[in-house]
Design an enzyme around this catalytic site. Structure first.
Site, PDB file in Angstrom:
ATOM      1  N   SER A 198      21.480 -17.222  28.964  1.00 11.56           N
ATOM      2  CA  SER A 198      21.005 -17.561  27.621  1.00 11.56           C
ATOM      3  C   SER A 198      20.181 -16.409  27.025  1.00 11.56           C
ATOM      4  O   SER A 198      20.682 -15.285  26.936  1.00 11.56           O
ATOM      5  CB  SER A 198      20.216 -18.872  27.693  1.00 11.56           C
ATOM      6  OG  SER A 198      20.030 -19.413  26.432  1.00 11.56           O
ATOM      7  N   ASP A 344      29.093 -25.174  24.277  1.00 14.27           N
ATOM      8  CA  ASP A 344      27.920 -24.356  24.110  1.00 14.27           C
ATOM      9  C   ASP A 344      28.049 -23.651  22.771  1.00 14.27           C
ATOM     10  O   ASP A 344      29.076 -23.048  22.472  1.00 14.27           O
ATOM     11  CB  ASP A 344      27.897 -23.335  25.257  1.00 14.27           C
ATOM     12  CG  ASP A 344      26.612 -22.559  25.329  1.00 14.27           C
ATOM     13  OD1 ASP A 344      25.889 -22.532  24.334  1.00 14.27           O
ATOM     14  OD2 ASP A 344      26.355 -21.980  26.397  1.00 14.27           O
ATOM     15  N   HIS A 374      25.559 -25.905  27.698  1.00 12.64           N
ATOM     16  CA  HIS A 374      24.524 -24.888  27.730  1.00 12.64           C
ATOM     17  C   HIS A 374      23.378 -25.319  28.638  1.00 12.64           C
ATOM     18  O   HIS A 374      22.799 -26.381  28.429  1.00 12.64           O
ATOM     19  CB  HIS A 374      23.993 -24.586  26.333  1.00 12.64           C
ATOM     20  CG  HIS A 374      23.089 -23.380  26.337  1.00 12.64           C
ATOM     21  ND1 HIS A 374      23.578 -22.105  26.213  1.00 12.64           N
ATOM     22  CD2 HIS A 374      21.752 -23.263  26.514  1.00 12.64           C
ATOM     23  CE1 HIS A 374      22.575 -21.249  26.284  1.00 12.64           C
ATOM     24  NE2 HIS A 374      21.458 -21.926  26.477  1.00 12.64           N
TER      25      HIS A 374
END
Ligand code: NAG
Length: 404
Positions: A198, A344, A374
């Site tokens: 991320s 995501d 995610h």
């Protein structure tokens, strides 16, 4: 009056279910677990927002600590301890930046080990190198892959914003790659990688780019492993941003907010960014060449494009890119660099980057988990563990085993 508690319980249950329930696509496995996880995440984000509106910056930090408390509870902090008893853990600094170093049990005598620098995710605002699943994952990597892992405790919002987190990560990376430090830890200079998930994937990509062109750094990263990385902030209407905008835990609006916080911008700009007004044709600083670098109609495989349309606004809002130069800065948005996955919202950021790296002659493995979401990578510790998370982690370990 025995009725009251019953009514109360029923109401509470309904309210609870209402708060927790979100419709999810069929491919998502263990949906109730994800809903519960998301409810906890949303409750924390509400606290963060309220802190912001009512009490100013101090309480954001407090609320964030509250979040970390929740994550800690979920993950049982310092979780890996005892699981990998052989891994030696030291909390030290690299060039003044706090890092946690994991040294594998097999000593360095006579044979060199792999090295891996890791940056954790959390929207440049949450998370820690030392806590929860990141600690567990890095112990596992160190132990299973005989790798010296260095997890960087870069500074977070609201204490700092861009470029400070990036510069912290870069300084730690340069220190790690110095011949003296590699020798001290018995690391093979040909086998040092960089990784992150991320926002950590954003930092990993940005640092890897900078290191690759910095002539003062003689040892380069041999591989980068990016897990649902954030790579651009000009188009919040990619197919994955639209298709997955309401899929927990990373909502489209939340990602935009993380970006605004990271770039030190006014959060009132959020609606403009959600409308792509900040990258309208009016912004002459966004050249056609730059637009081509994130043109998903070219860079994404047809399977993910579906029938979505590119959103380029004609007029939009004036001046945002001047106010927020970070939007066009490759150190913040590595997908914009020149030519030298999941449920995501960030899936397409990663897909486009993979395609652009391939076009530039880089060997790329693109591991896409159809049933992923995610954050799944960091939910591997009971009770907040997901089968797809364990699969993704296993994929990551196997890839590093074969490529680092
Ligand atoms: C986007 O920009 C247009 C043109 O300036 C404006 O009319 C519109 O209200 C903006 N949208 C948002 C959500 O701010």
């Amino acid at each position: 009056m025995r009725l009251k508690p019953v009514v109360f319980t029923v109401l509470l249950t309904v309210a609870f279910a209402y708060y927790v329930y979100i419709p999810l696509p069929d491919a998502i496995q263990e949906p109730w677990k994800l809903m519960l996880l998301d409810a906890g995440f949303r409750a924390t984000m509400h606290l963060v927002v309220n802190g912001l509106h009512h009490h100013g910056r101090l309480s954001i930090r407090k609320s964030t600590e509250g979040f970390e408390g929740i994550m800690k509870g979920l993950h049982s902090s310092e979780s890996g301890g005892g699981v990998m008893p052989g891994v030696k853990v030291s909390d030290i600094t690299f060039a003044g930046i706090p890092v946690r170093v994991y040294e594998p049990p097999a000593g360095g005598e006579g044979h060199l080990r792999r090295g891996l620098m890791f940056y954790h995710g959390g929207g440049w605002a949450l998370g820690s190198a030392k806590k929860g699943s990141y600690d567990a994952i890095n112990r596992m990597v160190s132990d299973e892959l005989n790798t010296v892992v260095v997890s960087v405790e870069y500074r977070l919002y609201p204490e700092v914003h861009f470029p400070v987190p990036y510069l912290d990560c870069l300084a730690a990376a340069k220190h790690f790659l110095s011949p003296e430090v590699l020798a001290k830890y018995a690391i093979d200079p040909e086998r040092v990688g960089v990784s992150g998930d991320s926002a950590g994937g954003n930092l990993a990509a940005a640092v890897a780019q900078e290191i690759s062109i910095d002539d003062t750094v003689s040892v380069k990263f041999s591989v980068q492993a990016l897990i649902y990385p954030v790579l651009q902030a000009l188009d919040f209407s990619t197919p994955s941003y639209l298709q997955n905008q309401n899929i927990p835990i990373l909502y489209r609006s939340l990602m935009v907010r993380f970006w605004l916080q990271y770039l030190g911008a006014d959060l009132s700009l959020q609606p403009q960014l959600l409308a792509n007004n900040h990258s309208s044709m009016h912004h002459s600083t966004i050249t056609p060449e730059l637009r081509a670098r994130l043109d998903w109609t070219v860079l994404l495989p047809p399977k993910h494009k579906k029938s979505y349309k590119l959103l380029v606004v004609e007029k939009g809002s004036q001046g945002i890119t001047k106010e927020l130069p970070g939007l066009l800065d490759v150190r913040a948005a590595p997908l914009l660099a020149g030519p030298e996955v999941l449920y995501d919202v960030l899936r397409d950021d990663g897909m486009m980057y993979a395609r652009r790296l391939q076009d530039a002659g880089v060997t790329v493995t693109n591991d896409h988990y159809e049933d992923g979401f995610h954050g799944c990578f960091s939910f591997i510790v009971w009770p907040m563990d997901f089968e797809v998370g364990r699969r993704a982690l296993r994929g990551y370990l196997n890839w590093l085993q074969n490529n680092l």
